[in-house]
Design a protein around this motif. Structure first.
Motif, PDB file in Angstrom:
ATOM      1  N   PHE A 146       0.844  -1.190   0.000  1.00  0.00           N
ATOM      2  CA  PHE A 146       0.000   0.000   0.000  1.00  0.00           C
ATOM      3  C   PHE A 146       0.878   1.238   0.000  1.00  0.00           C
ATOM      4  O   PHE A 146       1.712   1.405   0.897  1.00  0.00           O
ATOM      5  CB  PHE A 146      -0.910   0.025   1.235  1.00  0.00           C
ATOM      6  N   LEU A 147       0.693   2.107  -0.989  1.00  0.00           N
ATOM      7  CA  LEU A 147       1.405   3.378  -1.034  1.00  0.00           C
ATOM      8  C   LEU A 147       0.485   4.444  -0.453  1.00  0.00           C
ATOM      9  O   LEU A 147      -0.613   4.683  -0.957  1.00  0.00           O
ATOM     10  CB  LEU A 147       1.798   3.735  -2.464  1.00  0.00           C
ATOM     11  N   THR A 148       0.949   5.071   0.629  1.00  0.00           N
ATOM     12  CA  THR A 148       0.187   6.143   1.262  1.00  0.00           C
ATOM     13  C   THR A 148       0.977   7.433   1.155  1.00  0.00           C
ATOM     14  O   THR A 148       2.178   7.424   0.881  1.00  0.00           O
ATOM     15  CB  THR A 148      -0.098   5.828   2.753  1.00  0.00           C
ATOM     16  N   GLY A 149       0.307   8.535   1.396  1.00  0.00           N
ATOM     17  CA  GLY A 149       0.943   9.838   1.363  1.00  0.00           C
ATOM     18  C   GLY A 149      -0.036  10.886   0.898  1.00  0.00           C
ATOM     19  O   GLY A 149      -1.160  10.586   0.473  1.00  0.00           O
ATOM     20  N   PHE A 150       0.401  12.105   0.961  1.00  0.00           N
ATOM     21  CA  PHE A 150      -0.450  13.240   0.618  1.00  0.00           C
ATOM     22  C   PHE A 150      -0.689  13.301  -0.884  1.00  0.00           C
ATOM     23  O   PHE A 150       0.072  12.725  -1.674  1.00  0.00           O
ATOM     24  CB  PHE A 150       0.236  14.531   1.097  1.00  0.00           C
ATOM     25  N   MET A 151      -1.755  13.982  -1.274  1.00  0.00           N
ATOM     26  CA  MET A 151      -2.015  14.187  -2.697  1.00  0.00           C
ATOM     27  C   MET A 151      -0.796  14.838  -3.345  1.00  0.00           C
ATOM     28  O   MET A 151      -0.130  15.674  -2.738  1.00  0.00           O
ATOM     29  CB  MET A 151      -3.278  15.022  -2.911  1.00  0.00           C
ATOM     30  N   GLY A 152      -0.450  14.381  -4.532  1.00  0.00           N
ATOM     31  CA  GLY A 152       0.700  14.933  -5.231  1.00  0.00           C
ATOM     32  C   GLY A 152       2.029  14.308  -4.826  1.00  0.00           C
ATOM     33  O   GLY A 152       3.075  14.706  -5.331  1.00  0.00           O
TER      34      GLY A 152
ATOM     35  N   LEU B 274      -7.064   8.396   3.282  1.00  0.00           N
ATOM     36  CA  LEU B 274      -7.404   7.055   3.761  1.00  0.00           C
ATOM     37  C   LEU B 274      -6.751   6.700   5.098  1.00  0.00           C
ATOM     38  O   LEU B 274      -7.415   6.174   5.985  1.00  0.00           O
ATOM     39  CB  LEU B 274      -7.060   6.012   2.690  1.00  0.00           C
ATOM     40  N   PRO B 275      -5.457   6.978   5.310  1.00  0.00           N
ATOM     41  CA  PRO B 275      -4.829   6.581   6.584  1.00  0.00           C
ATOM     42  C   PRO B 275      -5.293   7.392   7.796  1.00  0.00           C
ATOM     43  O   PRO B 275      -4.883   7.097   8.918  1.00  0.00           O
ATOM     44  CB  PRO B 275      -3.331   6.814   6.339  1.00  0.00           C
ATOM     45  N   MET B 276      -6.132   8.375   7.593  1.00  0.00           N
ATOM     46  CA  MET B 276      -6.600   9.167   8.727  1.00  0.00           C
ATOM     47  C   MET B 276      -7.492   8.340   9.650  1.00  0.00           C
ATOM     48  O   MET B 276      -7.583   8.623  10.836  1.00  0.00           O
ATOM     49  CB  MET B 276      -7.351  10.411   8.235  1.00  0.00           C
TER      50      MET B 276
ATOM     51  N   ARG C  53      -1.956  15.323   8.785  1.00  0.00           N
ATOM     52  CA  ARG C  53      -1.917  13.947   8.293  1.00  0.00           C
ATOM     53  C   ARG C  53      -0.577  13.224   8.474  1.00  0.00           C
ATOM     54  O   ARG C  53      -0.565  12.009   8.645  1.00  0.00           O
ATOM     55  CB  ARG C  53      -2.289  13.919   6.809  1.00  0.00           C
ATOM     56  N   ASN C  54       0.538  13.943   8.408  1.00  0.00           N
ATOM     57  CA  ASN C  54       1.840  13.266   8.466  1.00  0.00           C
ATOM     58  C   ASN C  54       2.004  12.329   9.662  1.00  0.00           C
ATOM     59  O   ASN C  54       2.528  11.228   9.499  1.00  0.00           O
ATOM     60  CB  ASN C  54       2.992  14.269   8.379  1.00  0.00           C
ATOM     61  N   PRO C  55       1.561  12.708  10.865  1.00  0.00           N
ATOM     62  CA  PRO C  55       1.709  11.767  11.986  1.00  0.00           C
ATOM     63  C   PRO C  55       0.956  10.447  11.755  1.00  0.00           C
ATOM     64  O   PRO C  55       1.436   9.380  12.148  1.00  0.00           O
ATOM     65  CB  PRO C  55       1.125  12.535  13.175  1.00  0.00           C
ATOM     66  N   PHE C  56      -0.189  10.496  11.095  1.00  0.00           N
ATOM     67  CA  PHE C  56      -0.956   9.286  10.820  1.00  0.00           C
ATOM     68  C   PHE C  56      -0.279   8.448   9.732  1.00  0.00           C
ATOM     69  O   PHE C  56      -0.253   7.215   9.814  1.00  0.00           O
ATOM     70  CB  PHE C  56      -2.395   9.631  10.419  1.00  0.00           C
TER      71      PHE C  56
ATOM     72  N   GLU D 150       2.920   8.383   9.145  1.00  0.00           N
ATOM     73  CA  GLU D 150       4.111   7.796   9.771  1.00  0.00           C
ATOM     74  C   GLU D 150       3.746   6.631  10.682  1.00  0.00           C
ATOM     75  O   GLU D 150       4.409   5.594  10.667  1.00  0.00           O
ATOM     76  CB  GLU D 150       4.885   8.874  10.534  1.00  0.00           C
ATOM     77  N   GLU D 151       2.693   6.821  11.461  1.00  0.00           N
ATOM     78  CA  GLU D 151       2.263   5.777  12.397  1.00  0.00           C
ATOM     79  C   GLU D 151       1.925   4.475  11.673  1.00  0.00           C
ATOM     80  O   GLU D 151       2.235   3.386  12.153  1.00  0.00           O
ATOM     81  CB  GLU D 151       1.036   6.260  13.181  1.00  0.00           C
ATOM     82  N   GLY D 152       1.314   4.577  10.512  1.00  0.00           N
ATOM     83  CA  GLY D 152       0.874   3.387   9.801  1.00  0.00           C
ATOM     84  C   GLY D 152       1.913   2.763   8.887  1.00  0.00           C
ATOM     85  O   GLY D 152       1.692   1.696   8.324  1.00  0.00           O
ATOM     86  N   ALA D 153       3.070   3.403   8.737  1.00  0.00           N
ATOM     87  CA  ALA D 153       4.040   2.968   7.720  1.00  0.00           C
ATOM     88  C   ALA D 153       5.007   1.899   8.216  1.00  0.00           C
ATOM     89  O   ALA D 153       5.493   1.953   9.338  1.00  0.00           O
ATOM     90  CB  ALA D 153       4.834   4.174   7.224  1.00  0.00           C
ATOM     91  N   ASP D 154       5.281   0.957   7.315  1.00  0.00           N
ATOM     92  CA  ASP D 154       6.362  -0.003   7.530  1.00  0.00           C
ATOM     93  C   ASP D 154       7.664   0.535   6.940  1.00  0.00           C
ATOM     94  O   ASP D 154       8.746   0.152   7.368  1.00  0.00           O
ATOM     95  CB  ASP D 154       6.032  -1.337   6.842  1.00  0.00           C
ATOM     96  N   LEU D 155       7.539   1.410   5.933  1.00  0.00           N
ATOM     97  CA  LEU D 155       8.687   1.996   5.241  1.00  0.00           C
ATOM     98  C   LEU D 155       8.333   3.434   4.885  1.00  0.00           C
ATOM     99  O   LEU D 155       7.227   3.692   4.399  1.00  0.00           O
ATOM    100  CB  LEU D 155       8.978   1.191   3.959  1.00  0.00           C
ATOM    101  N   ILE D 156       9.250   4.379   5.141  1.00  0.00           N
ATOM    102  CA  ILE D 156       9.046   5.788   4.800  1.00  0.00           C
ATOM    103  C   ILE D 156      10.078   6.175   3.754  1.00  0.00           C
ATOM    104  O   ILE D 156      11.271   5.938   3.943  1.00  0.00           O
ATOM    105  CB  ILE D 156       9.169   6.698   6.040  1.00  0.00           C
ATOM    106  N   VAL D 157       9.590   6.777   2.661  1.00  0.00           N
ATOM    107  CA  VAL D 157      10.464   7.165   1.556  1.00  0.00           C
ATOM    108  C   VAL D 157      10.219   8.645   1.252  1.00  0.00           C
ATOM    109  O   VAL D 157       9.077   9.060   1.043  1.00  0.00           O
ATOM    110  CB  VAL D 157      10.154   6.310   0.295  1.00  0.00           C
ATOM    111  N   ASP D 158      11.292   9.446   1.239  1.00  0.00           N
ATOM    112  CA  ASP D 158      11.183  10.860   0.875  1.00  0.00           C
ATOM    113  C   ASP D 158      11.179  10.982  -0.645  1.00  0.00           C
ATOM    114  O   ASP D 158      12.054  10.431  -1.315  1.00  0.00           O
ATOM    115  CB  ASP D 158      12.341  11.660   1.484  1.00  0.00           C
ATOM    116  N   VAL D 159      10.196  11.718  -1.186  1.00  0.00           N
ATOM    117  CA  VAL D 159      10.004  11.746  -2.637  1.00  0.00           C
ATOM    118  C   VAL D 159      10.534  12.998  -3.328  1.00  0.00           C
ATOM    119  O   VAL D 159      10.691  12.994  -4.548  1.00  0.00           O
ATOM    120  CB  VAL D 159       8.512  11.565  -3.014  1.00  0.00           C
ATOM    121  N   ASP D 160      10.798  14.048  -2.586  1.00  0.00           N
ATOM    122  CA  ASP D 160      11.183  15.319  -3.193  1.00  0.00           C
ATOM    123  C   ASP D 160      12.435  15.177  -4.055  1.00  0.00           C
ATOM    124  O   ASP D 160      13.401  14.524  -3.659  1.00  0.00           O
ATOM    125  CB  ASP D 160      11.419  16.374  -2.101  1.00  0.00           C
TER     126      ASP D 160
END
Length: 186
Positions: free
Chosen positions: A16-22, A93-95, A148-151, A153-163
């Motif tokens: 599952f890929l989560t994150g903010f719009m864009g 969705l992760p909210m 949203r970021n805290p939610f 992060e809480e749900g993630a198994d892996l965090i990837v910075d996209v910038d």
């Protein structure tokens, strides 16, 4: 078993890929599904197809809460189908705690973390995002990311910075993360 198949085996069921719009969930998701040779599901597209109307129209006619219930229903269906695949989720969705729990049960969760400046640059002038149809979209992006970021992060198994990274680079990092996880569990 080739390397791509090993990487795909490293995920429990779905990725599952989560994150903010864009943040690139759909674009990166398509790249990742090709790299791992797994099917790709875009939850927003699936909802639009099932409801026979756009997300914008769903928000306008039924409201955000009805849309959020639809997201949870589709997420439950994905879990029940039990198909190994890459899934691009909606930004909100992760909210819901229930949704974070369902994703954890059904697979592995990757948070595509993005800075507000990147979101604004990518979505400037986009009228298809109901939550950004505000007088000051920059302020709304900052507000929503802070919320949203805290939610995410809480749900993630892996965090990837996209910038400042290409979808191909991100897909490779995510795929490599699954290979590492697979090797660690042997």
């Amino acid at each position: 078993m080739n390397e791509r198949q090993k990487r795909a085996e490293g995920c429990r069921k779905a990725i599952f890929l989560t994150g903010f719009m864009g943040s690139g969930k759909s674009t990166v998701g398509r790249q990742l599904s090709r790299r791992l040779e797994l099917p790709f599901t875009d939850m927003d597209s699936r909802i639009e197809k099932e409801q026979k109307k756009s997300i914008t129209d769903i928000f306008a006619s039924e409201g955000e809460e009805a849309f959020r219930r639809m997201e949870t229903q589709v997420l439950c269906a994905i879990r029940e189908e039990g198909v190994r695949r890459v899934v691009s989720t909606g930004g909100g969705l992760p909210m819901r705690e229930e949704n974070r729990r369902i994703m954890k049960e059904a697979g592995t969760v990757v948070f595509l973390r993005v800075r507000p400046e990147t979101v604004y640059a990518r979505l400037q002038g986009d009228t298809t995002r109901p939550l950004l149809q505000k007088a000051d979209p920059r302020a709304e992006i900052q507000r929503l990311l802070s919320e949203r970021n805290p939610f995410y992060e809480e749900g993630a198994d892996l965090i990837v910075d996209v910038d400042s990274r290409t979808p191909e680079e991100l897909a490779e990092e995510i795929a490599a993360g699954f290979l590492r996880k697979d090797l660690e569990t042997e």
